[in-house]
Enzyme design. Structure first.
Site, PDB file in Angstrom:
ATOM      1  N   CYS A   1      -2.526   8.106   4.440  1.00 51.25           N
ATOM      2  CA  CYS A   1      -2.533   7.626   3.063  1.00 51.25           C
ATOM      3  C   CYS A   1      -3.843   7.956   2.361  1.00 51.25           C
ATOM      4  O   CYS A   1      -3.909   7.943   1.129  1.00 51.25           O
ATOM      5  CB  CYS A   1      -2.261   6.129   3.017  1.00 51.25           C
ATOM      6  SG  CYS A   1      -3.219   5.162   4.178  1.00 51.25           S
TER       7      CYS A   1
ATOM      8  N   GLU B   1       0.882  -1.166   0.000  1.00 52.08           N
ATOM      9  CA  GLU B   1       0.000   0.000   0.000  1.00 52.08           C
ATOM     10  C   GLU B   1       0.913   1.209   0.000  1.00 52.08           C
ATOM     11  O   GLU B   1       1.635   1.443   0.963  1.00 52.08           O
ATOM     12  CB  GLU B   1      -0.922  -0.039   1.215  1.00 52.08           C
ATOM     13  CG  GLU B   1      -2.052   0.963   1.162  1.00 52.08           C
ATOM     14  CD  GLU B   1      -1.676   2.284   1.785  1.00 52.08           C
ATOM     15  OE1 GLU B   1      -1.213   3.183   1.037  1.00 52.08           O
ATOM     16  OE2 GLU B   1      -1.820   2.413   2.993  1.00 52.08           O
TER      17      GLU B   1
END
Length: 507
Positions: free
Chosen positions: A302, A265
């Site tokens: 994020c 990720e």
């Protein structure tokens, strides 16, 4: 930091706390640095071999035993709550309230996976009974279920020292699946990481799990991470971090003699598309709310919504002015590491060469970040792909679309994202419906209203997306679906009941 916290700076290998490698010191926001051993390929090799030995037992434990183990880890983390908050705040500069909430999320994930494996649905058990009289050929007895892969490597995130790190979602999912974990400690919060590793070690002792079920190697170099990804006994890797670091490790995983799944990720700019009716009805309100999301946690999420697409005109101007006013109320705030602050400042400076800066250009104090807001036309955005580079911090770009057609072209320009958000009202439904095929292909999570900073730990959550947001578009690092990353289907043909896994036997 509390003097009583039992921090050693060592590695956890096969149940023992051991030294190894040259020393480095942490770089906390407050308090004294912590001396830490920097492990390398040798420490990784020992931890992985211990994990492989543990898998011979741990991979065949029953679901109830693993569930109790996960719950024990959660209990041990809670028992260290005060020390974890103190160390986490000192090392990262995150507020105590944020860390306490993150600790609750961490223990909640562990208990969620305990409940999930108790139910057994994740095993996807299937049985095609034998048809010995079928013509022209008989059918054998076929049974299928999901089985654990083996030892898993996990990398921690700088921005979540608890929920995405030592006992975070990747570790919890792998342990729930039956996979031992070797964790490469993050140098930004080594004391916090070690305290959580101690909690896992205590849970291993309490529940009688094999000593090598969890290994912990501290490091501030690339050697340990590269060795972990390339170790032939590692069967999959979970990673949360930068695109540059994640892509380099992904390439290593793909070029092994036996490639393995690499679940990286790697960040996202998480576009927000403000539709005309929503902008007309609540421009200032939405601009203020967006600025709050952008600035949350100094923009170090994020899912930070770093780009807004909104129509040209006075309503868009009202959104811009409200966002500017909200951001102006925020002074310099400490960032996670000195390197993070330098990287953010450099990204803002690069963007300023191609976009109009709306906020002041004052220099932030050392290791701190200041909000930065930019504006471009739709044509300028489409002509300059570099504007889509993530600025990991409280920086955002407003893209002013000249028409609905240009808004659609801008939406199509975005590469893979973790999230995409529609700010809309009922009057925007037809226009939003036309955009949905674009948005679904773009992101792992599509939101209507609200903002993406806040990832619910639940069965229906996806925290992932098409490349470059992540390296595997079909996976999630948050929610119960995350366990599938560390399982593989095995089919058993005419296998006697005595040889089948307990979960596949009749009755």
């Amino acid at each position: 930091m509390p003097d009583s916290a039992p921090v050693t700076g060592k590695h956890l290998i096969a149940g023992d706390w051991v030294g190894g490698g040259p020393a480095f010191t942490s770089d906390p926001v407050t308090g004294d640095p912590v001396p830490v051993h920097c492990g390398g390929a040798g420490e990784i090799d020992a931890a992985v071999k211990a994990a492989e030995a543990a898998f011979a037992t741990y991979g065949w434990t029953d679901r109830e035993s693993r569930a109790r183990f996960l719950e024990s880890i959660a209990d041990e983390i809670e028992a260290r709550g005060a020390a974890l908050t103190a160390h986490g705040a000192a090392e990262t500069g995150l507020p105590e309230a944020r860390l306490e909430g993150e600790r609750g999320r961490t223990t909640g994930q562990l208990r969620m996976f305990a409940d999930h494996i108790r139910k057994g649905d994740y095993l996807d058990r299937r049985h095609d009974k034998a048809l010995p009289d079928r013509q022209p050929l008989p059918r054998p007895d076929l049974r299928l279920m999901q089985r654990p892969l083996g030892p898993v490597g996990v990398f921690g995130a700088s921005n979540f020292p608890l929920a995405f790190s030592t006992a975070g979602g990747d570790t919890a999912a792998a342990l729930a699946a039956g996979c031992p974990v070797v964790y490469k400690g993050h140098p930004g919060h080594p004391a916090t990481g070690e305290l959580v590793a101690q909690a896992i070690a205590a849970a291993i002792e309490r529940t009688g799990m094999p000593k090598g079920t969890f290994g912990f190697v501290q490091s501030n170099t690339t050697e340990a991470g590269e060795a972990l990804v390339q170790h032939p006994l590692i069967r999959a890797v979970g990673f949360t971090g930068s695109f540059r670091g994640g892509k380099a490790l992904f390439d290593l995983a793909m070029t092994r003699p036996e490639p393995i799944p690499f679940y990286g990720e790697m960040g996202s700019i998480n576009p927000v598309l403000v539709m005309p009716a929503a902008l007309s009805e609540r421009a200032a309100e939405t601009g203020t709310a967006w600025a709050g999301s952008l600035n949350l946690g100094v923009g170090q999420f994020c899912t930070n919504p770093g780009v807004v697409v909104l129509p040209e005109g006075p309503d868009g101007d009202a959104f811009r002015e409200a966002a500017l006013a909200a951001l102006a109320q925020t002074g310099p705030q400490p960032m996670l590491t000195g390197g993070t602050a330098k990287g953010y400042a450099a990204a803002v400076a690069r963007t300023a060469k191609s976009a109009r800066r709306l906020t002041g250009a004052e220099e932030a104090p050392d290791r701190c970040g200041l909000p930065a807001l930019f504006e471009v036309t739709g044509a300028e955005w489409l002509a300059n792909p570099d504007l889509a580079d993530e600025m990991f911090g409280p920086a955002g770009i407003l893209i002013r679309a000249a028409s609905p057609e240009e808004m659609r072209e801008i939406a199509k320009s975005f590469v893979g994202q973790l999230t995409v958000t529609l700010q809309m009202e009922a009057g925007d439904t037809d226009a939003a419906r036309a955009l949905m095929p674009v948005l679904e292909r773009m992101a792992g999570r599509v939101l209507a209203n609200g903002f993406p900073t806040g990832v619910e730990v639940a069965d229906a959550m996806v925290h992932g997306g098409p490349f470059p947001a992540s390296t595997n578009f079909g996976a999630t690092s948050v929610g119960s679906l995350g366990i599938r990353r560390f399982l593989r289907p095995v089919s058993y043909q005419n296998i006697p009941a005595a040889l089948l896994p307990d979960d596949l036997r009749d009755g």
